[in-house]
Design a protein around this motif. Sequence first.
Motif, PDB file in Angstrom:
ATOM      1  N   TYR A   1       0.799  -1.312   0.008  1.00 16.07           N
ATOM      2  CA  TYR A   1      -0.055  -0.180   0.038  1.00 16.07           C
ATOM      3  C   TYR A   1       0.786   1.333  -0.126  1.00 16.07           C
ATOM      4  CZ  TYR A   1      -4.435  -2.246   0.775  1.00 16.07           C
ATOM      5  OH  TYR A   1      -5.773  -3.027   0.845  1.00 16.07           O
ATOM      6  N   GLU A   2       0.416   2.360  -0.595  1.00 16.70           N
ATOM      7  CA  GLU A   2       1.221   3.505  -0.695  1.00 16.70           C
ATOM      8  C   GLU A   2       0.826   4.297   0.731  1.00 16.70           C
ATOM      9  OE1 GLU A   2      -0.364   6.001  -3.753  1.00 16.70           O
ATOM     10  OE2 GLU A   2       0.055   4.445  -5.324  1.00 16.70           O
ATOM     11  N   GLU A   3       1.580   5.356   1.038  1.00 17.52           N
ATOM     12  CA  GLU A   3       1.428   5.536   2.407  1.00 17.52           C
ATOM     13  C   GLU A   3      -0.092   6.319   2.791  1.00 17.52           C
ATOM     14  OE1 GLU A   3       3.778   9.011   5.034  1.00 17.52           O
ATOM     15  OE2 GLU A   3       4.824   8.685   3.303  1.00 17.52           O
ATOM     16  N   LYS A   4      -0.691   6.868   1.702  1.00 16.65           N
ATOM     17  CA  LYS A   4      -1.856   7.664   2.177  1.00 16.65           C
ATOM     18  C   LYS A   4      -2.992   6.348   2.210  1.00 16.65           C
ATOM     19  CE  LYS A   4      -2.808   8.129  -2.919  1.00 16.65           C
ATOM     20  NZ  LYS A   4      -3.976   7.125  -3.235  1.00 16.65           N
ATOM     21  N   ASP A   5      -2.742   5.176   1.614  1.00 21.20           N
ATOM     22  CA  ASP A   5      -3.618   4.025   1.834  1.00 21.20           C
ATOM     23  C   ASP A   5      -3.436   3.435   3.230  1.00 21.20           C
ATOM     24  OD1 ASP A   5      -5.318   4.420  -0.393  1.00 21.20           O
ATOM     25  OD2 ASP A   5      -3.761   3.413  -1.470  1.00 21.20           O
ATOM     26  N   GLN A   6      -2.150   3.344   3.492  1.00 21.90           N
ATOM     27  CA  GLN A   6      -1.692   2.858   4.961  1.00 21.90           C
ATOM     28  C   GLN A   6      -2.105   3.485   6.071  1.00 21.90           C
ATOM     29  OE1 GLN A   6       2.783   2.963   4.794  1.00 21.90           O
ATOM     30  NE2 GLN A   6       2.901   1.108   3.994  1.00 21.90           N
ATOM     31  N   LYS A   7      -2.218   4.775   5.843  1.00 25.28           N
ATOM     32  CA  LYS A   7      -2.774   5.492   6.985  1.00 25.28           C
ATOM     33  C   LYS A   7      -4.372   5.455   7.082  1.00 25.28           C
ATOM     34  CE  LYS A   7      -2.878  10.465   8.602  1.00 25.28           C
ATOM     35  NZ  LYS A   7      -3.580  11.479   8.294  1.00 25.28           N
ATOM     36  N   VAL A   8      -4.945   5.343   5.943  1.00 23.47           N
ATOM     37  CA  VAL A   8      -6.394   5.205   5.968  1.00 23.47           C
ATOM     38  C   VAL A   8      -6.552   3.721   6.454  1.00 23.47           C
ATOM     39  CG1 VAL A   8      -8.803   4.660   4.616  1.00 23.47           C
ATOM     40  CG2 VAL A   8      -6.931   6.623   3.978  1.00 23.47           C
ATOM     41  N   PHE A   9      -5.973   2.766   6.358  1.00 22.11           N
ATOM     42  CA  PHE A   9      -6.342   1.327   6.896  1.00 22.11           C
ATOM     43  C   PHE A   9      -5.749   1.347   8.393  1.00 22.11           C
ATOM     44  CE2 PHE A   9      -4.982  -2.835   8.098  1.00 22.11           C
ATOM     45  CZ  PHE A   9      -6.011  -3.797   7.268  1.00 22.11           C
ATOM     46  N   ARG A  10      -4.788   2.117   8.837  1.00 23.06           N
ATOM     47  CA  ARG A  10      -4.481   2.125  10.315  1.00 23.06           C
ATOM     48  C   ARG A  10      -5.758   2.822  10.996  1.00 23.06           C
ATOM     49  NH1 ARG A  10      -3.291  -0.333  14.195  1.00 23.06           N
ATOM     50  NH2 ARG A  10      -1.933   0.464  15.521  1.00 23.06           N
ATOM     51  N   GLU A  11      -6.079   3.743  10.433  1.00 25.77           N
ATOM     52  CA  GLU A  11      -7.015   4.624  11.148  1.00 25.77           C
ATOM     53  C   GLU A  11      -8.230   3.959  11.013  1.00 25.77           C
ATOM     54  OE1 GLU A  11      -7.049   8.431   9.102  1.00 25.77           O
ATOM     55  OE2 GLU A  11      -5.072   9.143  10.327  1.00 25.77           O
ATOM     56  N   GLY A  12      -8.639   3.229  10.117  1.00 24.50           N
ATOM     57  CA  GLY A  12      -9.739   2.264   9.865  1.00 24.50           C
ATOM     58  C   GLY A  12     -10.119   1.531  11.098  1.00 24.50           C
ATOM     59  N   ILE A  13      -8.935   0.941  11.807  1.00 29.67           N
ATOM     60  CA  ILE A  13      -8.863   0.003  12.831  1.00 29.67           C
ATOM     61  C   ILE A  13      -9.587   0.642  14.164  1.00 29.67           C
ATOM     62  CG2 ILE A  13      -7.840  -1.260  14.454  1.00 29.67           C
ATOM     63  CD1 ILE A  13      -5.670  -2.006  12.287  1.00 29.67           C
ATOM     64  N   ASP A  14      -9.247   1.976  14.158  1.00 25.01           N
ATOM     65  CA  ASP A  14      -9.750   2.791  15.061  1.00 25.01           C
ATOM     66  C   ASP A  14     -11.104   3.213  15.065  1.00 25.01           C
ATOM     67  OD1 ASP A  14      -7.437   2.411  16.729  1.00 25.01           O
ATOM     68  OD2 ASP A  14      -6.663   4.360  15.956  1.00 25.01           O
ATOM     69  N   LYS A  15     -11.408   3.483  13.699  1.00 25.29           N
ATOM     70  CA  LYS A  15     -12.926   3.840  13.188  1.00 25.29           C
ATOM     71  C   LYS A  15     -13.729   2.794  13.311  1.00 25.29           C
ATOM     72  CE  LYS A  15     -11.587   7.574   9.983  1.00 25.29           C
ATOM     73  NZ  LYS A  15     -11.631   8.145   8.760  1.00 25.29           N
ATOM     74  N   LEU A  16     -13.408   1.474  13.092  1.00 22.35           N
ATOM     75  CA  LEU A  16     -14.359   0.416  13.164  1.00 22.35           C
ATOM     76  C   LEU A  16     -14.569   0.016  14.677  1.00 22.35           C
ATOM     77  CD1 LEU A  16     -13.940  -2.730  10.914  1.00 22.35           C
ATOM     78  CD2 LEU A  16     -14.758  -2.987  13.204  1.00 22.35           C
ATOM     79  N   ASN A  17     -13.709   0.114  15.370  1.00 21.87           N
ATOM     80  CA  ASN A  17     -13.936  -0.028  16.946  1.00 21.87           C
ATOM     81  C   ASN A  17     -14.722   1.030  17.573  1.00 21.87           C
ATOM     82  OD1 ASN A  17     -13.438  -2.057  18.819  1.00 21.87           O
ATOM     83  ND2 ASN A  17     -11.698  -1.042  19.606  1.00 21.87           N
ATOM     84  N   ALA A  18     -14.635   2.403  17.019  1.00 17.47           N
ATOM     85  CA  ALA A  18     -15.373   3.445  17.414  1.00 17.47           C
ATOM     86  C   ALA A  18     -16.933   3.288  17.073  1.00 17.47           C
ATOM     87  CB  ALA A  18     -14.766   4.653  17.090  1.00 17.47           C
ATOM     88  N   ALA A  19     -17.178   2.842  15.734  1.00 21.19           N
ATOM     89  CA  ALA A  19     -18.236   2.677  15.311  1.00 21.19           C
ATOM     90  C   ALA A  19     -19.017   1.617  16.034  1.00 21.19           C
ATOM     91  CB  ALA A  19     -18.277   2.311  13.749  1.00 21.19           C
ATOM     92  N   CYS A  20     -18.408   0.573  16.534  1.00 20.96           N
ATOM     93  CA  CYS A  20     -19.056  -0.736  17.372  1.00 20.96           C
ATOM     94  C   CYS A  20     -19.363   0.044  18.517  1.00 20.96           C
ATOM     95  CB  CYS A  20     -18.150  -1.872  17.408  1.00 20.96           C
ATOM     96  SG  CYS A  20     -18.924  -3.336  18.046  1.00 20.96           S
ATOM     97  N   GLU A  21     -18.521   0.669  19.350  1.00 23.12           N
ATOM     98  CA  GLU A  21     -18.716   1.200  20.597  1.00 23.12           C
ATOM     99  C   GLU A  21     -20.199   2.185  20.462  1.00 23.12           C
ATOM    100  OE1 GLU A  21     -17.139   1.645  23.424  1.00 23.12           O
ATOM    101  OE2 GLU A  21     -15.398   0.655  23.274  1.00 23.12           O
TER     102      GLU A  21
END
Length: 188
Positions: free
Chosen positions: A82-102
């Motif tokens: 993954y390119e750096e911008k996509d890496q960032k989106v993916f990494r932040e997505g872990i937190d976003k998915l968890n926050a959405a579940c909360e």
Amino acid sequence: MERRELLKMIALLTGGVIIGGNTLLTGCSPEKGKLQNKLVFSQQDQDFLDEVADTILPATKTPGAKAAKVGAFMTVMVNDCYEEKDQKVFREGIDKLNAACEKMHGCEFMKATKDQKLSLLGILDQEAKAYQAKRGDLPAHYFTMMKQLTLLGYFSSEPGCTKAMRYIAVPGHYEGSVPYKKGDKAWV
């Protein structure tokens, strides 16, 4: 199955372009002279990704995505392809998915019930499809990345190739016309 065919199949299933697909076709090697950032994924992150993947592809008569260790596969692919911008989106997505579940269920994704996880991922899938339709030059939605990597990781793993699909070990003889019966698994 050739890499190109697998990528086409995953793009068709997820309704979009494979994120990092260009790099996958060239062997996951960054351009000369260009160093890629490496993200650090903990064992907890890999377990989380395994759980997301296993919710997408659960064990049935065949092993699920967790049995194929798709979480570890995702972390390698994100870092290497993954390119750096996509890496960032993916990494932040872990937190976003968890926050959405909360927000939706009042608990972390790892502590949610199977039905809660399924309902959340169904909503995120619809959100990702709507986002993909209007994104333009913006990076892909994090759930699209997770879903694509789940499918790629699973169907290129040993359990995915040998248990979820019809498999004949090589070498074998070529049989050009094999009858298909409704419900048969695809060939590897």
